[in-house]
Each structure stands twice: as structure tokens, then as C-alpha cells.
Design a protein around this motif. Structure first.
Motif, PDB file in Angstrom:
ATOM      1  N   GLN A  33      29.683  54.825  35.579  1.00  8.35           N
ATOM      2  CA  GLN A  33      28.367  54.197  35.588  1.00  8.35           C
ATOM      3  C   GLN A  33      28.339  52.910  36.418  1.00  8.35           C
ATOM      4  O   GLN A  33      27.381  52.156  36.356  1.00  8.35           O
ATOM      5  CB  GLN A  33      27.909  53.891  34.150  1.00  8.35           C
ATOM      6  CG  GLN A  33      27.693  55.107  33.280  1.00  8.35           C
ATOM      7  CD  GLN A  33      26.485  55.909  33.711  1.00  8.35           C
ATOM      8  OE1 GLN A  33      25.481  55.358  34.147  1.00  8.35           O
ATOM      9  NE2 GLN A  33      26.568  57.226  33.586  1.00  8.35           N
ATOM     10  N   GLY A  34      29.389  52.631  37.185  1.00 10.54           N
ATOM     11  CA  GLY A  34      29.427  51.420  37.988  1.00 10.54           C
ATOM     12  C   GLY A  34      29.375  50.157  37.158  1.00 10.54           C
ATOM     13  O   GLY A  34      28.845  49.125  37.602  1.00 10.54           O
ATOM     14  N   MET A  35      29.958  50.230  35.946  1.00  9.37           N
ATOM     15  CA  MET A  35      29.868  49.091  35.033  1.00  9.37           C
ATOM     16  C   MET A  35      30.610  47.866  35.548  1.00  9.37           C
ATOM     17  O   MET A  35      30.382  46.750  35.072  1.00  9.37           O
ATOM     18  CB  MET A  35      30.412  49.494  33.658  1.00  9.37           C
ATOM     19  CG  MET A  35      29.594  50.576  32.968  1.00  9.37           C
ATOM     20  SD  MET A  35      27.861  50.132  32.731  1.00  9.37           S
ATOM     21  CE  MET A  35      28.011  48.895  31.457  1.00  9.37           C
ATOM     22  N   ALA A  36      31.511  48.044  36.521  1.00  9.68           N
ATOM     23  CA  ALA A  36      32.224  46.896  37.075  1.00  9.68           C
ATOM     24  C   ALA A  36      31.338  46.096  38.026  1.00  9.68           C
ATOM     25  O   ALA A  36      31.718  45.006  38.449  1.00  9.68           O
ATOM     26  CB  ALA A  36      33.481  47.368  37.807  1.00  9.68           C
ATOM     27  N   LEU A  37      30.163  46.617  38.375  1.00  5.31           N
ATOM     28  CA  LEU A  37      29.249  45.952  39.295  1.00  5.31           C
ATOM     29  C   LEU A  37      28.096  45.325  38.537  1.00  5.31           C
ATOM     30  O   LEU A  37      27.775  45.729  37.412  1.00  5.31           O
ATOM     31  CB  LEU A  37      28.711  46.957  40.315  1.00  5.31           C
ATOM     32  CG  LEU A  37      29.748  47.772  41.104  1.00  5.31           C
ATOM     33  CD1 LEU A  37      29.036  48.755  42.015  1.00  5.31           C
ATOM     34  CD2 LEU A  37      30.658  46.853  41.900  1.00  5.31           C
TER      35      LEU A  37
END
Length: 595
Positions: free
Chosen positions: A484-488
């Protein structure tokens, strides 16, 4: 709105439906029919060899041993050894053939299930819990594989072994054979009762596993929210309630199985004691030879495993039938959005809404009705409306994420429902307000809509979306950005999703409030670059800010479920109070600058 959980079939129908469901999956076995036949043949030959060894033992005892013929013992012993080696070789062949067949069946079902899930409409995915879908694709298919590779084969083998052995026992000494037959009657009756009860418990357990999987997935995806609100204990309690419920149902399943297997353990042993007693008396009265009694007891002992395994196999069969039922609940759901047969060879991007209407299933109220809008090729229209007015639904009708329930949407004069899905979705690209990114590299995410995009085209899209941050990631474009692109950040995810839509080079570009998470400075840079992109494409822009509306050639006001006004931004701002109210802050700023 559609319900948010799975509608489960009533338990009263579970047994009939489950049995039918497992039978309907037989088509997946057909490509492996020769392997399955080889499995069955080798297993049956192995059974007959195993049953012949006690008869060789009888011949040894009643022949060479009774006659003290040492040479006869050697030859019969070698025969028994040869039979054992052949049986072992057959087992090796069966297991070697078995692996590819059963894994192939599981893989084929999983492939079709995943493809079907992708073909189902958004309403289906909104209605079903993701954990329920996950449990069907993983644990349910594994259950079907175990039964098709082990349970189904041994169900046939054990039935054959029970019948053949019983016939042999009756021929060896029918009074003792009758003891075995009488002992089998309560086993059959109990097995039928066990089957009816176990299928309901098994279905409940598998559904509750899906509920637990859903809870775990939601907690993992929402971990930032849980932590930020300090709701760790609340999330744990919610998970714990479902886990405890699953534990209770699983214990019901175990207790039911334990009672059945205990019964299967006790009854055969009682029958064995009775056979030894009556057989000893018969040998003492010279009605039965010692070799025949030994063979009889050995054959009867060979029945203990098939009888005990009957409980395990029946449990596996019920779990497999329930799993098949759950899998077919998905496969039987017909895709409501099916592509036509028209392909746009050189689309111009002329988009029209002609009396378009939409309502959710099980709802009596139209979200949209009588929507008329004409967007010429190369023209950009901003859709302005209050929260909940139906802007996202409107944009979703273009790539057929939902289908109109009235009127139609056309591209270059062709109803989108008559276009092939591939043609439509290569013509239209959408960047959503809440972007979805996948656990893959930034490059793979960017090229998702157009796998053949060159590095230069990807770089241009990154420049347009002001997503240059990807170059600063640890491995640049090859950095995996996580689930889910949670690092962004939210703005970074939106810019990456916007770049992905730009890479696709669509004739129709839909921006569903794609710039909402950007700061004013970044938004201005993105808008400046987007003007070049939108100059070559038909654009639909969902807007809440006046600055975003200025990207468009004209604006359309959506209120009351329909388009009420279409015109230049300045005209609507001056003449339409509802439009002015929606963009009040920006309108005042514009007036101030203009004054």
C-alpha cells in the motif's frame, strides 16, 4: 449502500450444496486423468498384494511348517518378500505421480479463482470481506488439494479393501466373517450421522477463519491509525473475540471428531477379541486350521487402519466439500461487467454522458440521474460538487468500474459497454484521490498501466507529477515501496499514482481529486506540467479548489445527482450561487486579485 459482509448460505442446505460443489470441480481433474488413473491402479494393485501376503502366511503355516518342509518355507518366504518389494515399488510410483497431479489441480483452481476475482465488479469487492476472499484462495484450496491427493484416493482404496477383505474373511471361515460384518453395521450408521453433523461445523469453522483473517488484515493496514489513537487494546479485543469464537467452533469440531474416532477405535478391537476367542475354540475343535486363523486375524488387523482412517477421510471429505462450496460461491458469481466486441483502433477521446444514471444494488435511490455532458477530444472538464454528490461514481462510469443503470456513456460515439475491456481501459486511465500502490518496485508501479513504457517516458511522467523523490529512495526506481506504499507520505503516493496514469498515455485521463494531498507549491508545479499532458488528451478533473478548476477548459456543476450547469469557470462563478459557494474561499481570492 451494499452490505459489508458475506451473505452465507443457510446451514440446512449446506450438505446438499457442498456435495454438489465438490463434484462440479471434477473438470480440474481431467487434464491429469492419466496420472490419477495411474495413482488409482497402482494403489489398488498394492491393496491386492497386501491382502495376498496373509494368504501366503496361511500356506506357510498349514503347509511347510506343519509338514516340517524347510525348502517349502524358503520358497514361500521369498514369494512374500517379493510381494513386499513390489508393494513398496508401487507406493513409490503412486506418490511420484501424485505430487504433480494434485499440485496442478490446486494451481489451476487458484489461477481461475484469481482471474475471476479480477473480473468481478467493484460492488462485489465492496460487499465481501477481503479476509474471506483470502481464506478461499489459500486455506480452502489447500483443503481441496489434500482431499483430491490423499482423501479421495484412500476413500476409494479403503472401500475396496473393506469389501474385498470381508469377502475373503467370509470365504476363509464364514462364522467369524459374520462377526466382522455385524461389527461393520454400527460403524456405517455412525459414519452417516457424523457426516451430517460435521459438514455444518466445518463450514462454520472455515467462515470464522475468514473473519479472523479479515481482522488481521484490517489491523495491519490500519496500524498507523490504531497507534495514533492509542487503540491497541481495542483492536486486540476485537481480534480476540473473533479468535475465541473460532476456538470454540474448532473445539466443537474436535469433540465431534474425537467421539467418532474413539468409537472407530473401540468397536474393531472388541470385534478382534471376539474373533480370537471364537477362532481359538474353532481351532481346538478342528473346525479351523491354525494357518487359517492366523491369516484371518492378520487380514482383520489390516482392516483396522481403513476403519480408523474412515473418520479422518470423512472429515477431510466434508472439509473439502465445504471448501469447494466456498470457492464456488465466488466462481458462480457472474461478472456483471462484461466487455463487448468493439475495439477502438485509433481513439480520439470524444466522451459523452447521455442521460446517464446510476444506483447501487439493493437501493431505491439514484445516485446519478439524467447526466448529460459532452467532452470533445482534447478538452478538459472539471467536475465540481459537494462531498457525496457522486463525483467519484461519475468518473467510475467511464472505465466501467461501475455500469450505468440508465442512459449510456460513449467514447467516439461507441457505448463503453460495447467496447472490449482491454480497449476501453487502454483508452482511459484514472488517478484516484486515495491511491493504491502495490508491494513492488517504484518502476513496476509506474509501468503498471503500460508495461512497455521506456525509461524516458517514465522519467517524463515523474517530472509531470513532481515525483522526483523516487530517485532519492535507497535503490531509486528499483526500490520496493512496501504494501500500500505505507512507507511514503500521502502526497508522495498521490504523485506516484498520478505519474502512473500519465505513463499510460491514455486518450482520456481521469483525475479524481488527485491533487488533494499536495501542498500549494507542489500543486502549482504539478498543474503547470499537467497542462501539457491534458493538451493532448481528453480530461475529466474532479476538483475542490479553484486552482484545480483552472486546469480545465470548462467546469460542470454536479448537484442533486445530475449536471446542472456547464460553462467557463468565471461565468459559473459570477452567475451560479451554488458553484460560487463551493469555491468560496478561492473565489474571494480571485476577486481580490482581479480588483
Amino acid at each position: 449502500m451494499p452490505p459489508q459482509s458475506v451473505t452465507r448460505p443457510p446451514a440446512v442446505d449446506a450438505r446438499t450444496r457442498s456435495t454438489t460443489s465438490l463434484w462440479r470441480l471434477r473438470g480440474y481433474l481431467w487434464p491429469y486423468r492419466w496420472r490419477l488413473v495411474t495413482m488409482l491402479v497402482t494403489a489398488l494393485i498394492g491393496v491386492f498384494i497386501a491382502l495376498s501376503i496373509p494368504l501366503v502366511t496361511r500356506a506357510v503355516i498349514d503347509g511347510p511348517i506343519a509338514d516340517r518342509d524347510r525348502s517349502g518355507i524358503v520358497w514361500l518366504g521369498l514369494l512374500a518378500l517379493a510381494l513386499g518389494i513390489v508393494e513398496a515399488a508401487l507406493i513409490l510410483i503412486r506418490r511420484w505421480v501424485q505430487a504433480r497431479a494434485v499440485l496442478g489441480v490446486e494451481t489451476a483452481i487458484r489461477r481461475d479463482l484469481y482471474a475471476h476475482l479480477n473480473a468481478l465488479p467493484m460492488e462485489f469487492h465492496a460487499r465481501w470481506q477481503s479476509g474471506q476472499l483470502l481464506s478461499r484462495v489459500t486455506s480452502d484450496l489447500s483443503t481441496i488439494r489434500r482431499f483430491s491427493g490423499f482423501g479421495m484416493l484412500f476413500l476409494i482404496i479403503n472401500i475396496v479393501q473393506l469389501i474385498v477383505t470381508t469377502v475373503i474373511l467370509l470365504r476363509l471361515y464364514w462364522p467369524l466373517g459374520l462377526v466382522v460384518v455385524v461389527a461393520a453395521i454400527p460403524i456405517i450408521i455412525t459414519s452417516m450421522r457424523f457426516e451430517r453433523r460435521y459438514v455444518a461445523v466445518s463450514r462454520r469453522v472455515q467462515d470464522e477463519k475468514g473473519d479472523v483473517a479479515t481482522q488481521v488484515e484490517e489491523s495491519a493496514l490500519g496500524i498507523r491509525v490504531i497507534k495514533s489513537f492509542g487503540r491497541r487494546e481495542y483492536a486486540f479485543d476485537k481480534y480476540d473475540r473473533r479468535a475465541v469464537k473460532l476456538f470454540g467452533s474448532s473445539m466443537d469440531q474436535v469433540r465431534l471428531s474425537a467421539r467418532f474416532w474413539t468409537f472407530l477405535e473401540v468397536l474393531p478391537n472388541l470385534a478382534l477379541v471376539l474373533v480370537l476367542l471364537l477362532g481359538s475354540i474353532a481351532v481346538g475343535n478342528d473346525d479351523l486350521s491354525l494357518g487359517t486363523l492366523v491369516a484371518f486375524v492378520t487380514l482383520m488387523l489390516s482392516l483396522i487402519w481403513p476403519v480408523e482412517a474412515l473418520g479422518i477421510i470423512l472429515a477431510m471429505a466434508q472439509e473439502a466439500m465445504t471448501a469447494a462450496d466456498r470457492v464456488l460461491e465466488i466462481l458462480d458469481t457472474a461478472p456483471s461487467i462484461v466487455g463487448g466486441d468493439i475495439t477502438l483502433e485509433a481513439p480520439r477521446g470524444h466522451l459523452r454522458f447521455e442521460g446517464a444514471a446510476f444506483r447501487f444494488p439493493d437501493s431505491d435511490t439514484d445516485v446519478l440521474h439524467g447526466v448529460d455532458l459532452d467532452v470533445r477530444p482534447g478538452e478538459t472538464v472539471a467536475i465540481v460538487g459537494a462531498t457525496g454528490a457522486g463525483k467519484t461514481v461519475l468518473t467510475g462510469l467511464i472505465p466501467r468500474l461501475q455500469d450505468v443503470t440508465g442512459g449510456r456513456v460513449t467514447i467516439d460515439g461507441v457505448d463503453v459497454r460495447d467496447l472490449t475491456i482491454d480497449s476501453l481501459r487502454s483508452t482511459v486511465a484514472t488517478a484516484f484521490e486515495d491511491p493504491t500502490l502495490f508491494s513492488m518496485s517504484a518502476r513496476e508501479n509506474l509501468s503498471l498501466g503500460r508495461p512497455g513504457a521506456s525509461d524516458a517516458e517514465i522519467a517524463d511522467a515523474i517530472e509531470t507529477a513532481q515525483a522526483q523523490f523516487v530517485y532519492d529512495l535507497p535503490w531509486g526506481l528499483d526500490t520496493r515501496i512496501g504494501e500500500q506504499g505505507m512507507a511514503l507520505s500521502g502526497g508522495q503516493r498521490q504523485r506516484l499514482a498520478l505519474a502512473r496514469a500519465v505513463v499510460a498515455e491514455p486518450r482520456i485521463l481521469v483525475l479524481d481529486d488527485t491533487l488533494s494531498a499536495l501542498d500549494v507549491h507542489t500543486e502549482a508545479l504539478v498543474e503547470r506540467a499537467l497542462r501539457n499532458v491534458l493538451a493532448d488528451a481528453t480530461g475529466i478533473v474532479v476538483a475542490h479548489r479553484a486552482s484545480t478548476v483552472l486546469l480545465a477548459d470548462k467546469a460542470a456543476l454536479l448537484q442533486g445527482g445530475t449536471i446542472t450547469h456547464v460553462g467557463q469557470h468565471s461565468e459559473l462563478l459570477a452567475n451560479v450561487p451554488a458553484y460560487r459557494a463551493l469555491l468560496a474561499a478561492d473565489a474571494e481570492a480571485e476577486v481580490g486579485v482581479g480588483g
